[in-house]
Design a protein around this motif. Structure first.
Motif, mmCIF file in Angstrom:
data_model
loop_
_atom_site.group_PDB
_atom_site.id
_atom_site.type_symbol
_atom_site.label_atom_id
_atom_site.label_comp_id
_atom_site.label_asym_id
_atom_site.label_seq_id
_atom_site.Cartn_x
_atom_site.Cartn_y
_atom_site.Cartn_z
ATOM 1 N N GLU A 1 4.966 117.940 73.039
ATOM 2 C CA GLU A 1 3.879 118.485 72.222
ATOM 3 C C GLU A 1 4.266 119.844 71.650
ATOM 4 N N GLN A 2 4.858 120.676 72.490
ATOM 5 C CA GLN A 2 5.304 121.996 72.036
ATOM 6 C C GLN A 2 6.362 121.867 70.943
ATOM 7 N N GLN B 1 4.880 120.693 67.556
ATOM 8 C CA GLN B 1 4.196 121.787 66.845
ATOM 9 C C GLN B 1 5.198 122.736 66.196
ATOM 10 N N ARG B 2 6.263 123.030 66.914
ATOM 11 C CA ARG B 2 7.262 123.967 66.388
ATOM 12 C C ARG B 2 8.092 123.348 65.271
ATOM 13 N N LYS C 1 6.494 123.519 61.893
ATOM 14 C CA LYS C 1 6.519 124.838 61.251
ATOM 15 C C LYS C 1 7.840 125.137 60.542
#
Length: 166
Positions: free
Chosen positions: A111-112, A115-116, A119
């Motif tokens: 999940e982390q 998200q990264r 970006k």
């Protein structure tokens, strides 16, 4: 260029996933695939889904998913509910205990990372994808099936999970 540094970086990723898996299992008493199953139900309409829908999402075989569901049901984190109007179909529903457990588990590595990655600029994302494609080709693992979730136990533990009491 020394290829050892590349191998060390890959090992760091694999080790981090392994450490996360063991930590979640030890601290919360559930495996990463079990957490992913609960997350799927949490994100599903009415907090319910069929076993087939869960199987597709997790990209695991039916017997493995049955084992995951059985263990989560024994722990009270989900329940089997007959579908209204068609008793042949069973919906798997997240319980309040399952929802509470999910609220206590920190965001998983996948999940982390997701998200990264979202970006990153398109050119950076393309570089990452091309590099990973090169590694896959070098390892000759193009045919290996995988889900979009990063789990160390995506194959081995899931198979063993059917045999091990939890």
């Amino acid at each position: 260029m020394d290829t050892t540094e590349i191998l060390i970086k890959i090992r760091k990723i694999v080790r981090s996933v392994d450490i996360e898996s063991k930590k979640i299992q030890k601290e919360y008493g559930v495996s990463i695939p079990q957490v992913l199953c609960l997350n799927f139900l949490n994100d599903s309409p009415s907090y319910q889904a069929t076993q087939g829908e869960i199987r597709k999402f997790l990209n695991l075989n039916s017997s493995t998913v049955s084992g995951i569901i059985n263990r989560l049901e024994k722990k009270g984190y989900l329940a089997r509910l007959p579908k209204t109007g068609d008793k042949r179909v069973v919906n798997i529903a997240l319980t309040s205990a399952g929802e509470k457990l999910l609220g206590s588990i920190p965001a998983l590595l996948h999940e982390q990372l997701s998200q990264r990655l979202a970006k990153l600029q398109d050119d950076e994302l393309t570089k990452v994808e091309e590099s990973l494609e090169t590694l896959i080709r070098l390892l000759e693992i193009e045919e290996v099936e995988a889900s979009p979730m990063i789990t160390i136990d995506g194959g081995l533990e899931d198979s063993m999970e059917e045999e091990l009491p939890q």
